[in-house]
Scaffold this motif. Structure first.
Motif, PDB file in Angstrom:
ATOM      1  N   GLY A 162       0.877  -1.199  -0.016  1.00 28.83           N
ATOM      2  CA  GLY A 162      -0.064   0.114  -0.072  1.00 28.83           C
ATOM      3  C   GLY A 162       0.793   0.845   0.024  1.00 28.83           C
ATOM      4  N   PHE A 163       0.176   2.154   0.336  1.00 28.07           N
ATOM      5  CA  PHE A 163       0.836   3.616   0.337  1.00 28.07           C
ATOM      6  C   PHE A 163       1.100   4.121   1.729  1.00 28.07           C
ATOM      7  N   VAL A 164       2.052   4.062   2.102  1.00 19.77           N
ATOM      8  CA  VAL A 164       2.329   4.637   3.467  1.00 19.77           C
ATOM      9  C   VAL A 164       3.068   6.012   3.523  1.00 19.77           C
ATOM     10  N   TYR A 165       2.404   7.113   4.292  1.00 22.92           N
ATOM     11  CA  TYR A 165       2.964   8.146   4.491  1.00 22.92           C
ATOM     12  C   TYR A 165       3.658   8.256   5.902  1.00 22.92           C
ATOM     13  N   ALA A 166       4.906   9.015   5.852  1.00 20.70           N
ATOM     14  CA  ALA A 166       5.561   8.681   6.928  1.00 20.70           C
ATOM     15  C   ALA A 166       6.815  10.006   7.056  1.00 20.70           C
ATOM     16  N   GLY A 167       7.448  10.228   8.201  1.00 17.98           N
ATOM     17  CA  GLY A 167       8.299  11.188   8.300  1.00 17.98           C
ATOM     18  C   GLY A 167       9.626  10.751   7.643  1.00 17.98           C
ATOM     19  N   TRP A 168      10.338  11.557   7.317  1.00 20.25           N
ATOM     20  CA  TRP A 168      11.820  11.213   6.635  1.00 20.25           C
ATOM     21  C   TRP A 168      12.796  12.433   7.031  1.00 20.25           C
ATOM     22  N   CYS A 169      14.057  11.935   7.603  1.00 23.18           N
ATOM     23  CA  CYS A 169      14.934  12.791   7.745  1.00 23.18           C
ATOM     24  C   CYS A 169      15.566  13.603   6.782  1.00 23.18           C
ATOM     25  N   GLY A 170      15.360  13.190   5.581  1.00 26.98           N
ATOM     26  CA  GLY A 170      16.093  13.753   4.258  1.00 26.98           C
ATOM     27  C   GLY A 170      17.303  13.064   3.921  1.00 26.98           C
ATOM     28  N   SER A 171      17.820  11.992   4.695  1.00 25.11           N
ATOM     29  CA  SER A 171      19.144  11.383   4.508  1.00 25.11           C
ATOM     30  C   SER A 171      19.023  10.434   3.242  1.00 25.11           C
ATOM     31  N   ASP A 172      19.896  10.147   2.482  1.00 19.02           N
ATOM     32  CA  ASP A 172      20.235   9.343   1.580  1.00 19.02           C
ATOM     33  C   ASP A 172      20.071   7.757   2.544  1.00 19.02           C
ATOM     34  N   ALA A 173      20.962   7.941   3.458  1.00 11.09           N
ATOM     35  CA  ALA A 173      21.312   6.669   4.313  1.00 11.09           C
ATOM     36  C   ALA A 173      19.753   6.117   4.533  1.00 11.09           C
ATOM     37  N   CYS A 174      18.956   6.500   5.114  1.00  9.92           N
ATOM     38  CA  CYS A 174      17.896   6.216   5.675  1.00  9.92           C
ATOM     39  C   CYS A 174      17.108   5.629   4.447  1.00  9.92           C
ATOM     40  N   GLU A 175      16.808   6.476   3.452  1.00 12.68           N
ATOM     41  CA  GLU A 175      16.267   6.200   2.233  1.00 12.68           C
ATOM     42  C   GLU A 175      16.851   4.878   1.748  1.00 12.68           C
ATOM     43  N   SER A 176      18.013   4.579   1.611  1.00 15.40           N
ATOM     44  CA  SER A 176      18.410   3.623   0.712  1.00 15.40           C
ATOM     45  C   SER A 176      18.390   2.286   1.777  1.00 15.40           C
TER      46      SER A 176
ATOM     47  N   ARG B 148      -0.755  15.629   1.399  1.00  9.84           N
ATOM     48  CA  ARG B 148       0.089  15.607   2.846  1.00  9.84           C
ATOM     49  C   ARG B 148      -1.126  15.337   3.947  1.00  9.84           C
ATOM     50  N   SER B 149      -0.422  14.800   4.927  1.00  7.78           N
ATOM     51  CA  SER B 149      -1.524  14.264   6.349  1.00  7.78           C
ATOM     52  C   SER B 149      -1.584  15.627   6.895  1.00  7.78           C
ATOM     53  N   PRO B 150      -3.023  15.497   7.552  1.00  6.64           N
ATOM     54  CA  PRO B 150      -3.254  16.985   8.404  1.00  6.64           C
ATOM     55  C   PRO B 150      -2.415  17.117   9.299  1.00  6.64           C
ATOM     56  N   GLU B 151      -1.668  16.104   9.924  1.00  8.44           N
ATOM     57  CA  GLU B 151      -0.753  16.497  10.790  1.00  8.44           C
ATOM     58  C   GLU B 151       0.646  16.169  10.320  1.00  8.44           C
ATOM     59  N   ALA B 152       1.723  16.957  10.163  1.00  8.79           N
ATOM     60  CA  ALA B 152       2.907  16.654   9.559  1.00  8.79           C
ATOM     61  C   ALA B 152       3.518  15.768  10.615  1.00  8.79           C
ATOM     62  N   PRO B 153       4.298  14.519  10.084  1.00  9.15           N
ATOM     63  CA  PRO B 153       4.831  13.696  10.771  1.00  9.15           C
ATOM     64  C   PRO B 153       5.851  14.330  11.420  1.00  9.15           C
ATOM     65  N   ARG B 154       6.454  14.023  12.758  1.00 10.47           N
ATOM     66  CA  ARG B 154       7.615  15.068  13.271  1.00 10.47           C
ATOM     67  C   ARG B 154       9.062  14.287  13.408  1.00 10.47           C
ATOM     68  N   THR B 155       8.953  12.910  13.255  1.00 11.55           N
ATOM     69  CA  THR B 155      10.249  12.136  13.265  1.00 11.55           C
ATOM     70  C   THR B 155      10.457  11.172  12.063  1.00 11.55           C
ATOM     71  N   CYS B 156      11.833  10.897  11.666  1.00 15.17           N
ATOM     72  CA  CYS B 156      12.143   9.930  10.544  1.00 15.17           C
ATOM     73  C   CYS B 156      11.434   8.572  11.185  1.00 15.17           C
ATOM     74  N   MET B 157      10.747   7.789  10.288  1.00 13.36           N
ATOM     75  CA  MET B 157      10.050   6.462  10.617  1.00 13.36           C
ATOM     76  C   MET B 157      11.553   5.543  10.794  1.00 13.36           C
ATOM     77  N   LYS B 158      12.475   5.936  10.101  1.00 15.11           N
ATOM     78  CA  LYS B 158      13.873   4.901  10.180  1.00 15.11           C
ATOM     79  C   LYS B 158      14.642   5.223  11.348  1.00 15.11           C
ATOM     80  N   CYS B 159      15.117   6.556  11.573  1.00 13.98           N
ATOM     81  CA  CYS B 159      16.359   6.887  12.576  1.00 13.98           C
ATOM     82  C   CYS B 159      15.632   7.676  13.780  1.00 13.98           C
ATOM     83  N   GLY B 160      14.720   8.280  13.512  1.00 12.48           N
ATOM     84  CA  GLY B 160      13.962   8.874  14.875  1.00 12.48           C
ATOM     85  C   GLY B 160      14.615  10.309  14.811  1.00 12.48           C
ATOM     86  N   LYS B 161      15.165  10.785  13.809  1.00 12.97           N
ATOM     87  CA  LYS B 161      15.543  11.952  14.046  1.00 12.97           C
ATOM     88  C   LYS B 161      14.298  12.957  13.398  1.00 12.97           C
ATOM     89  N   ASP B 162      14.373  14.447  13.421  1.00 13.80           N
ATOM     90  CA  ASP B 162      13.566  15.104  13.172  1.00 13.80           C
ATOM     91  C   ASP B 162      13.181  14.954  11.675  1.00 13.80           C
TER      92      ASP B 162
END
Lengths: 485, 485
Positions: B427-441, B460-474
């Motif tokens: 499915g399509f999962v909407y989640a926070g991302w820290c913006g790093s290549d490392a987490c993405e790959s 986008r989701s009504p409430e913006a995700p606060r943390t990266c699903m993978k690393c937990g950073k902002d």
């Protein structure tokens, strides 16, 4: 206008005039790849209108569009003996794919009979699957050493129709029907009168039983073959196993046809209708039929004139006979420079619109073909412009036909006189032919003229020629001779 | 109907279902060349209607069509560093032409930025020549090892638009405008709801500043990227010397865009709307919107029913809302077999017409999407059918959107839960991302899911995700994750 902007005249150098016109009118441009051209929007717009006209006519006869691969395995091209002999020397071959050398090289299609009939063979089992009527719009590549914009390019765009039938008669009728559609497009859209007829054995398509063509006369009196329609007999069906079960239960090879028309026709349009000022595009193929050139001195005039102009554009686009209108609102350019520009590009009608015209409630319409001017009340513009476009279309056709007839020779002719004609101003010469390859090829060697077609009945001379122009033996057919592109 | 004719169900094997459906509905066929397919008339008809819809929208924005060469000199591809890295490994290369080895090999275009911007550089001198807005409909070749009909083929058909502008802002606005046109085509013609947004650095086009895309959900919950629109910045302008004189007299490199949509979208249409019986084509893209199946026992009934049927066809073709109608007059085939056939091919509406219906002055209309039947008085047929086609178009869109939303996950999610979803039904999962290549790959390696887009605000989701699903950073952005074709 500076003198160096002027076109070379047709009289001075027809070939130079042609190239300059194609480039300056921005129909096409040279590209970074030798022999390949860029078709610019002005030229492509003519092609799009041609596609629409032809495609509608094809579909009325039950033809559907499809798309077959660009690449053909080298072994496929070799399955029909005459075909490979005709096309193999002029192919582009892919030998590397994804960084590796291919086991079997792939030929970039020069035409698609081989790849298409191999699919047809899978799709056809019974007479119920016939006829199969398919067309594709695509690019093809033929490795040409001497290229000319539109007329002979390494890659060109075309449509190629392919059909399969249960009987010879049906295939022959389809071959003739498609030739008729080409003629209609040439004459009714392109305003280019044609002679239709059959090609001789030496000029027919590689692999065909017989080839028919439309031949048009250019302003240098040379012929341009604009399209061809082939009865392929059972040649390709046998090569690719395209057989079917007849109603009686027997197995038989299908009878097939192919027919094509290419972007070459745009070159023919230029050489038929262009003059020393520029292009003249027949209205039905013109992307823009009428251009409005606003005239003004002061800024407040500009706004007023442009507002009327865009009102006219909207009105003409929605009228009973919609007209494709463009308003030339370019700044920093005089009206005279705009006239020059649109005459070069061949837009059929121009509307000059200035403050004094608006006071009188009129505009001035100018025909591109005759350059005749006439003031027209704005209230009558839609009807007058629509009528004029029909008139221009007809007049351009009639004028091209009169020109062709003035440069056609019929009746008894000696071979010496024929050579004089071909050494001189050229033209279409109708003469008796004994049917032998020897006479045909001797004449070609000595004069560069070829038999363009053995004309269809309506184009034959009232009195059939009795003897061959070359050898004096009995004529078996009347042939139409000309130098050709 | 024999059991062996039935399609594999979507549930049993989605991939097998897809291939069988494409082949049995005669949308496409395999060809003699590995990785290249034949697009059959049923499939090509959908493409033609797509072309018309898109082309009209492009032209409304001032874009004109043109045509550039199939071949690109190898040296051109190398002029933009990222571009050659992205495309060189998957090219087909012509090394032989006219029987001779070429001095410089020619690459069969995988995309045309390089050849087009070299022409643009010749055509543009001043800011007055901008913007330049050009599109071409053509074939391209990318050497793919694992191919699938429509979705990934070595050769495919597409359009590629290319524009050049005087400012960054104008180029960015054009990139977004064309994405909007794609979305409109996908949703209003294809009945395929999409998520629009920006691609990450790792997923963007080779040579682009930024890439936007439309992503649609297939019935196996995977994403299909249906088209892309790129802001190329000045990258290609610098590589090909596409500079212009500004109004102030300075010299500057132009800002360019490119945007493309391919025959891949037909695969998306199948995977969005098809069911276990066959295709369902949204009415606006259907070459045939309504098929009339005549029902009769005796020969005299046949003539009567067929005559009424062809009257209806003529009437519907000329009505206020013209409808594309086909009469299935095939003999030796039961009405039931014809129903089966047209359901397989996805024609949106069927009209059953028998002698008893004629007595009552009615026909029976059957919707393909819901298979709902209703008798309709013949006098009301034109209006009822037109209304129903609009309803079907809307219902198909709504049903695809509801399906997508039912398989979309928003709100806080742990990475463990995410892995479960991607291992399961997807499915399509909407989640926070820290913006790093490392987490993405890392996520891609571990789950095969990728960031399809960083969604546009409305998705986008009504409430913006606060943390990266993978690393937990902002989180720096909300990302939409999915497995993809």
């Amino acid at each position: 206008m500076a003198d160096d902007q002027k076109l070379t005249t047709r009289e001075a150098d027809f070939g130079a005039w042609y190239n300059e016109l194609v480039l300056k009118a921005e129909l096409a441009d040279y590209s970074a790849v030798r022999g390949c051209m860029v078709i610019r929007p002005n030229g492509y717009g003519i092609w799009e209108r041609s596609q629409r006209a032809l495609d509608d006519m094809f579909k009325e006869t039950g033809v559907e569009n499809a798309y077959f691969p660009l690449f053909i395995p080298e072994s496929y091209l070799k399955k029909e003996a005459e075909h490979v002999e005709g096309f193999a020397p002029e192919t582009a071959v892919v030998t590397i794919g994804g960084g590796k050398t291919l086991e079997e090289p792939l030929v970039v299609r020069p035409t698609s009979e081989t790849i298409i009939y191999s699919s047809f063979a899978k799709w056809v089992q019974s007479y119920r699957d016939l006829p199969l009527l398919v067309n594709q719009w695509c690019n093809v590549v033929r490795w040409e050493m001497r290229t000319r914009l539109f007329l002979r390019t390494m890659e060109f765009l075309w449509q190629e129709g392919h059909t399969a039938h249960a009987t010879y008669d049906e295939a022959e009728a389809k071959t003739r029907q498609m030739l008729g559609i080409y003629r209609r497009y040439m004459e009714e859209w392109g305003a280019m009168p044609v002679i239709t007829g059959r090609k001789t054995e030496s000029e027919k398509f590689a692999g065909a039983l017989r080839t028919y063509a439309c031949e048009a006369m250019m302003q240098d009196n040379k012929a341009l073959q604009a399209n061809t329609s082939h009865n392929l007999g059972q040649n390709f069906s046998k090569a690719f196993g395209l057989s079917f079960q007849t109603e009686a239960g027997a197995s038989e090879f299908a009878w097939s046809t192919s027919w094509g028309l290419s972007t070459r026709v745009i070159g023919g349009l230029v050489m038929t209708h262009g003059d020393d000022i520029g292009l003249r595009i027949p209205p039905r193929l013109a992307p823009t039929e009428l251009v409005i050139v606003p005239i003004y001195r002061a800024e407040e005039q500009r706004a007023q004139v442009l507002s009327v102009a865009s009102g006219i554009r909207a009105e003409l686009a929605k009228s009973a006979t919609p007209i494709r209108v463009r308003v030339d609102a370019r700044e920093n350019m005089t009206p005279g420079a705009k006239y020059y520009d649109w005459e070069l590009r061949g837009v059929p009608l121009r509307l000059e619109l200035g403050p004094r015209d608006l006071e009188k409630g009129q505009g001035v319409l100018v025909r591109r073909d005759t350059r005749e001017k006439r003031p027209v009340p704005l209230g009558e513009l839609a009807r007058t412009a629509a009528d004029l476009l029909v008139t221009i279309q007809r007049d351009m056709f009639e004028s091209a036909r009169a020109r062709r007839e003035a440069h056609s020779l019929r009746g008894p002719i000696t071979y010496d006189r024929f050579r004089q004609v071909m050494d001189g101003e050229g033209g279409f010469v109708y003469a008796g032919w004994c049917g032998s390859d020897a006479c045909e090829s001797a004449i070609k060697d000595e004069t560069k003229a070829t038999i363009r077609v053995l004309p269809d009945p309506e184009f034959r001379s009232p009195e059939a020629p009795r003897t061959c122009m070359k050898c004096g033996k009995d004529a078996t057919a009347e042939a139409m001779w000309a130098k050709a592109y």
